[in-house]
Scaffold this active site. Structure first.
Site, PDB file in Angstrom:
ATOM      1  N   ASP A  10      52.139 104.853 -15.488  1.00 46.44           N
ATOM      2  CA  ASP A  10      51.799 104.569 -16.887  1.00 46.44           C
ATOM      3  C   ASP A  10      50.289 104.451 -16.994  1.00 46.44           C
ATOM      4  OD1 ASP A  10      52.913 103.798 -19.658  1.00 46.44           O
ATOM      5  OD2 ASP A  10      51.388 102.281 -19.277  1.00 46.44           O
ATOM      6  N   GLU A  12      47.051 103.537 -19.947  1.00 39.19           N
ATOM      7  CA  GLU A  12      46.579 103.149 -21.282  1.00 39.19           C
ATOM      8  C   GLU A  12      45.303 103.933 -21.538  1.00 39.19           C
ATOM      9  OE1 GLU A  12      48.461 101.377 -23.148  1.00 39.19           O
ATOM     10  OE2 GLU A  12      49.856 100.805 -21.557  1.00 39.19           O
ATOM     11  N   HIS A 146      52.391  97.588 -23.655  1.00 42.21           N
ATOM     12  CA  HIS A 146      51.100  98.249 -23.871  1.00 42.21           C
ATOM     13  C   HIS A 146      50.049  97.781 -22.869  1.00 42.21           C
ATOM     14  CE1 HIS A 146      52.735 100.154 -27.382  1.00 42.21           C
ATOM     15  NE2 HIS A 146      53.017  98.991 -27.922  1.00 42.21           N
ATOM     16  N   ASP A 151      54.455  97.915 -18.311  1.00 48.11           N
ATOM     17  CA  ASP A 151      55.277  99.049 -18.733  1.00 48.11           C
ATOM     18  C   ASP A 151      55.901  99.761 -17.535  1.00 48.11           C
ATOM     19  OD1 ASP A 151      54.797  98.489 -21.347  1.00 48.11           O
ATOM     20  OD2 ASP A 151      53.404 100.134 -21.706  1.00 48.11           O
TER      21      ASP A 151
END
Length: 922
Positions: A10, A12, A146, A151
Site C-alpha cells: 500500500d 499513500e 489511509h 491498510d
C-alpha cells in the site's frame, strides 16, 4: 493457509496521477503460507509540499516527511522483500501504477492479486467494497485507515477471509471460475480447486433486495369495513401511532385517505395534490390494501423514482403488514432487463469474452447465482462500467425465446411474473406501466385499480414510451450478434450445428441459406452505416439546436436535397432488411424442422427485430408534423438515435390506459398551476373521459409556511434573457457569494441547464477561492448520491444541481437553509417535442408561451421550493435572482402558486442582512 507467497502493498500519495504526483508513504508485508515473514514501512520525502486535503486525509504533513528517505533509497529494499512473491493489494492497480512509474517498467513483479476485485466476486451483494467498510464488516483489528501500514494489515486479514470463502465454494463453481478467471486470479482459484474444500456458511444472502418477491402467507379474511374504520388507523393512539416513534396525527392525511376510499368505492377518477408533509403514501396505501383484499382485484401503484419505491417496499408496506388485521401480498414488478437471462449467461460461458474486466464480471454473476432467488440486478452493487456488461446478460423481449428456452422453468422473469399474478398489490414504475400500455397489456396481470404517484411525470414518461426509438448502437449490436459466420455469432453457431447433422439433403440447403445470409449481413452492415451517415449529413443544412445534440425534422428540413438523399438511402436499406427477414424466416422454419427449437425461436426473434427497425424508421421519416415530433439525437459516444413522440399524449392515455380501469388515482405535490388542475388534466388526457366521474382535490401541507419560509425576490440584477450563460453567471456571482458568507453555506443552487451550472461553478469557485466553503457541482464533483452525502457531511457546503436536483432531494433541518434559483425554470424551446407542440399550438390559434411554457415553469418552480421545507421544524429562505419575477406580468403567477409564505423584495445590498435576520429569528 494461503496457497502462495504474497507481498501485500500500500502507498499513500500526494494525489491520484502517477505521472505528476509522488509517494509519501509505503508499507509492505511478505506472507509465506499465511505467515508474516517480512515487513517494510517508511515515510517518503516527495520533494514537494503535500496538498492540504491529503494532509487532512492521511494525517501526514510536510514536517513528518522532511527528513524521510527518498523513494530511490527505499526501492531496493522493496525489491528484496518482493523476490518472486505475488503482489497483492486492495485496489492494488493504483499502488502498482506509482511503483511502476518509479521503476520505469512493470516487469519487476508477477500479476497482481487485487483484493478489491476478489471481494466483489466472492461477496457480490455488499453495499460497499471500501477497505474501511470491509474492516468493519469482518471486525478486523485496525486502528485507522489511509495510512499505509494500517491498510496493509487490514488487507492481510482480508486475504485470509477471502481464502476461506473461496475454499467454501462448490467444486463446479470453482471449475468454472478457473476456466474464466483472468491472469492474476486464475492461480488463486486453481489452488482452491486443488485444496480440500471447507464448506462455510454464506456470510451474505442475496438481497432479499429492493425488488425481491414478498413471501407468500396464508390469506386471512378481510373484516367488513367502512371509510372511518380505515381512517381510525391514522388516529392519535391508533395502530400506526403505536408503531411509529413520535407519531403526529395529520388531518390532511385523513382527508386524502377518505378521498381515495371514495374514489375506489364509487369507481371514480381522482386527481389529488398533496402538499409536502401530508403523508400521502400511507393515505393511499391503506385504502389500496383494504380494497384489493376485499374485492379480490389487484391495485397497481406506479411511482417514478427508485427512492419512493424503496420507501414503499422497505418502510410503508412492512408497517402495514404489522398493523393490519389481515394478511396481504405485495410484489414489486420490474421490466425484463432488470433480471439476469440464464441463457445469455450460458452463451457467455461457452464463448468467454476476452476482456479482463468483463471476465471478472462474469465471475461475480456466477457467484451471485449461488444464492440469489430473484435474479434481480439491483441486488448487486455495479460499477458504471459493469452496467455495460450487465446489458449483455440482461433479459429482453427481443432475444427471449419463451418456452423454447432450456432455462424456461428457472427463468427469473417468468418467476417474477407468476408471483405478480398472485399478488394483491403491484408496485411498479411509470416506465413499466407505460410499456404495458404500449404492448396491449401483455406485460402485467390485470389490475382494475391504479394509483399513480409522482404523477406530474406521467406525461413525459408516456411521451418516451408511446413514441418510437431506433438506436444506431442497438442495430450495430444485433448485426454483430447475427454475425458473419465466426464461431461466436448466431450464424456461426448454426454453421457449427450444420456440421454435426447427418441429413445431407437438408444440411446442403441450410449451408446454402447460411451463405446467403452472411452475404446479406455484409451488405446490410454497409447500408446501415450509410443510413446513419446520411442522417448525420443533415447537420450541413440545419444547426444542432442549442448544442444539445438534437435535430428536429421540420417541414423546412424535409424540403432539402439532403432529406431526399436520406430517403433514397433508406429505400436501399429497406430492401436489404426485407431480404434479410425473408431468409431469417426460412432459417427459423428449417431449424424447427431439425428440432433445434431454441435456435429457431432466436431466428424468428431476429427477423421480427429487423422488420420492426425498418417499420419504425419508415414511420419516423414519414410522420405527419401535426401528429408527432420526430428528431435525431447524438449521444456522447457519437452514435445516433432516431426518436418520435406523439404531440397529443393525453388522447392516447385516455384511450389506452384510463378508460380500461375502474378507478384511477393520480397524486403528487405539484399538479396545479395557480391552484387549478386544468393544465394537468389536459396534459394527461383525463378530461377526455366525458362519461366518467372525475374529482379533484387539494390537500394542504401541515407546515406553517408563513413562519417557516421566506421567499426573496432580488431586484436590480440583469435580465437573464438578455445575457449569455457565462455573462449572467458572472453578474450574479457576487450576490451569491455575499449571501453564502452571511449564512455559512448549507445552500442548494438550482440551475436550468448543465452549461449554465458549469459557468456558475467556475465563477463561484474563483470568487470563494481561499475561503473554507466547499462547492459541489453535479457532473463535476461526482454523482448524485455521492454529492448529497458529501453535502450532508460538510459544514459549509454549497451544492449546484440541474434537472433532477429540482425534486426528490430530502435535506431536512439544519442540512439545508437556503435554495437559490438564478433563473426561472422555463423549458428550453429547443427541446424537439416542446418545439413541435408550440408550433402546433400556434397553428391552432393558442399562445404557446401561456399554454405550454409558463405552466411547466411554474410547476418546476414549485418543485424547487419543495426542497426547502421538509419538516415542521425547518426554517429557510428561497432566493429568486431572475428579474422577470418582478418585471413581467406573469411573474405573479409563480408566487401565487406557492403556499402562503412570507415574501420580500430586496436589493443585493440588503440581501445578506435579510437572510441572517430571518434565519436567526425564533
Amino acid at each position: 493457509m494461503l496457497p502462495h507467497t504474497y507481498v501485500v502493498l500500500d502507498v499513500e500519495t500526494t494525489g491520484l496521477d502517477p505521472n505528476c504526483d509522488q509517494i509519501i508513504e509505503i508499507a509492505a508485508i511478505r506472507l509465506e503460507k499465511g505467515q508474516i515473514t517480512g515487513r517494510l514501512h517508511t515515510l517518503i520525502n516527495p520533494g514537494r509540499s503535500i496538498p492540504p486535503h491529503i494532509q487532512k486525509l492521511t494525517g501526514i504533513d510536510d514536517a513528518m516527511v522532511r527528513h524521510a528517505p527518498s523513494l530511490t533509497e527505499v526501492l531496493p529494499h522493496l525489491l528484496d522483500l518482493m523476490g518472486d512473491a505475488i503482489p497483492a493489494g486492495h485496489n492494488g492497480q493504483f499502488d502498482l501504477a506509482f511503483l511502476n512509474k518509479a521503476f520505469g517498467n512493470s516487469t519487476w513483479h508477477r500479476p497482481l492479486l487485487d483484493t478489491l476485485t476478489l471481494s466483489r466476486i466472492l461477496y457480490p451483494c455488499l453495499p460497499s467494497y471500501r477497505l474501511e467498510f470491509l474492516s468493519r464488516k469482518f471486525a478486523f483489528a485496525v486502528n485507522e485507515h489511509h495510512r499505509a501500514m494500517e491498510d496493509v494489515l487490514a488487507t492481510v486479514q482480508l486475504l485470509d477471509v477471502l481464502w476461506k470463502a473461496t475454499l467454501g465454494l462448490k467444486r463446479k463453481l470453482l471449475t468454472s471460475m478457473v476456466q474464466l478467471a483472468p491472469e492474476g486470479l486464475k492461480q488463486w482459484f486453481q489452488a482452491a480447486l486443488m485444496a480440500e474444500s471447507t464448506p462455510v456458511a454464506h456470510e451474505e444472502a442475496a438481497a432479499a433486495g429492493l425488488f425481491a418477491v414478498a413471501a407468500s402467507l396464508p390469506k386471512s379474511p378481510v373484516p367488513d369495513f367502512g371509510t372511518e374504520d380505515i381512517v381510525a388507523f391514522l388516529a392519535p393512539g391508533g395502530p400506526l401511532a403505536e408503531k411509529i416513534p413520535n407519531y403526529e396525527y395529520r388531518p390532511q392525511q385523513a382527508e386524502m385517505l377518505r378521498s381515495v376510499v371514495n374514489a375506489f368505492a364509487e369507481n371514480r377518477y381522482l386527481i389529488i395534490e398533496a402538499g409536502t408533509g401530508t403523508g400521502k403514501t400511507l393515505a393511499y396505501l391503506l385504502p389500496a390494501v383494504y380494497w384489493a383484499c376485499h374485492s379480490g382485484k389487484k391495485v397497481a401503484i406506479a411511482t417514478h423514482t427508485i427512492s419512493l419505491q424503496e420507501q414503499l417496499w422497505h418502510k410503508d408496506l412492512p408497517l402495514l403488514k404489522e398493523v393490519l388485521p389481515f394478511s396481504f401480498k405485495a410484489t414489486l414488478v420490474k421490466g425484463r432487463n432488470n433480471y439476469l437471462c440464464l441463457r445469455k449467461l450460458r452463451d457467455y460461458q461457452n464463448n468467454p469474452p476476452s476482456g479482463k474486466e468483463e471476465r471478472n464480471f462474469i465471475l461475480r454473476v456466477l457467484r451471485w447465482l449461488e444464492f440469489t432467488t430473484s435474479g434481480d440486478w439491483s441486488e448487486m452493487k455495479l460499477k458504471p462500467e459493469e452496467e455495460v456488461f450487465k446489458q449483455s446478460l440482461a433479459a429482453d423481449k427481443d432475444t427471449c425465446v419463451g418456452n423454447s428456452c432450456p432455462f424456461y422453468d428457472g427463468c427469473f422473469v417468468t418467476r417474477a411474473r407468476l408471483e405478480a399474478e398472485t399478488a394483491d398489490i403491484l408496485i411498479l414504475n411509470h416506465s413499466l406501466l407505460l410499456s404495458d400500455v404500449r404492448f396491449n397489456n401483455q406485460i402485467l396481470p390485470d389490475y382494475p385499480y391504479l394509483i399513480i404517484d409522482e404523477a406530474h411525470h406521467l406525461e413525459e414518461v408516456a411521451a418516451e414510451h408511446l413514441g418510437l426509438t431506433v438506436s444506431q448502437a442497438a442495430g450495430n449490436f444485433y448485426l454483430r450478434y447475427l454475425g458473419d459466420g465466426n464461431n461466436i455469432s448466431f450464424l456461426g453457431r448454426i454453421r457449427a450445428l450444420a456440421a454435426r447433422l447427418d441429413r445431407q439433403d437438408k444440411t446442403t440447403f441450410l449451408l446454402s441459406l447460411l451463405n446467403d445470409l452472411e452475404k446479406n449481413v455484409k451488405v446490410l452492415e454497409g447500408e446501415w452505416q450509410r443510413f446513419w451517415e446520411g442522417l448525420a449529413d443533415l447537420n450541413s443544412v440545419a444547426l444542432w439546436e442549442n448544442n444539445n445534440g438534437t435535430l428536429r425534422f421540420t417541414p423546412r428540413l424535409q424540403e432539402t436535397p439532403s432529406w431526399d438523399n436520406l430517403l433514397s438511402i433508406f429505400g436501399q436499406l429497406e430492401e436489404s432488411i426485407n431480404a434479410l427477414t425473408i431468409r431469417l424466416e426460412r432459417l427459423s422454419e428449417l431449424l424447427s424442422a431439425f428440432g433445434a427449437e431454441e435456435m429457431a425461436a432466436s431466428a424468428a426473434n431476429l427477423k421480427n427485430l429487423f422488420a420492426q427497425y425498418c417499420h419504425d424508421i419508415g414511420d419516423i421519416l414519414t410522420a405527419e408534423p401535426e401528429k408527432a415530433a420526430c428528431w435525431l439525437e447524438k449521444t456522447p459516444t457519437n452514435q445516433y438515435i432516431l426518436r418520435s413522440a406523439p404531440l397529443e399524449i393525453g388522447t392516447i392515455l385516455a384511450d389506452m390506459l384510463f378508460s380500461h380501469k375502474q378507478s384511477v388515482v393520480l397524486t403528487s405535490a405539484t399538479l396545479t398551476v395557480a391552484n387549478n388542475f386544468d393544465f394537468y388534466k389536459e396534459q394527461v388526457g383525463i378530461n377526455n373521459l366525458i362519461d366518467r366521474k372525475i374529482d379533484t382535490c387539494q390537500v394542504a401541507s401541515p407546515f406553517d409556511y408563513t413562519s417557516q419560509a421566506l421567499v426573496c425576490a432580488v431586484k436590480g440584477l440583469p435580465n437573464p434573457g438578455q445575457l449569455n450563460d457565462s455573462a449572467y453567471a458572472e453578474a450574479i456571482t457576487a450576490v451569491i457569494a455575499a449571501c453564502l458568507h452571511g449564512i455559512n453555506g448549507r445552500t442548494l443552487i438550482l440551475c436550468t441547464s448543465h452549461r449554465f451550472l458549469q459557468d456558475l461553478y467556475k465563477h463561484l469557485s474563483l470568487a470563494l477561492s481561499g475561503s473554507d466553503f466547499s462547492i459541489l457541482a453535479q457532473g463535476i464533483d461526482g454523482g448524485r448520491a455521492q454529492l448529497l452525502e458529501e453535502f450532508r457531511q460538510t459544514s459549509k457546503a454549497v451544492l449546484l444541481g440541474a434537472n433532477t436536483y429540482w425534486e426528490g432531494i430530502d435535506l431536512p433541518g439544519e442540512l439545508l437553509k437556503c435554495v437559490i434559483i438564478p433563473r426561472l425554470p422555463f423549458p428550453s424551446p429547443g427541446i424537439p417535442l416542446l418545439a413541435a407542440r408550440m408550433e402546433n399550438a400556434a397553428a391552432k390559434g393558442k399562445n404557446p408561451f401561456t399554454t405550454l411554457c409558463l405552466p411547466q415553469a411554474i410547476i418546476r418552480f414549485r418543485q424547487g421550493f419543495g426542497r426547502l421545507i421538509r419538516t415542521a421544524k425547518d426554517r429557510g429562505v428561497m432566493l429568486v435572482l431572475d428579474q422577470r419575477l418582478l418585471s413581467q406580468r406573469y411573474g405573479r403567477h409563480f408566487l401565487q402558486s406557492l403556499p402562503p409564505v412570507t415574501t420580500a423584495v430586496v436589493t443585493p445590498a440588503e440581501l445578506p442582512e435579510k437572510l441572517t435576520s430571518w434565519l436567526n429569528a425564533q
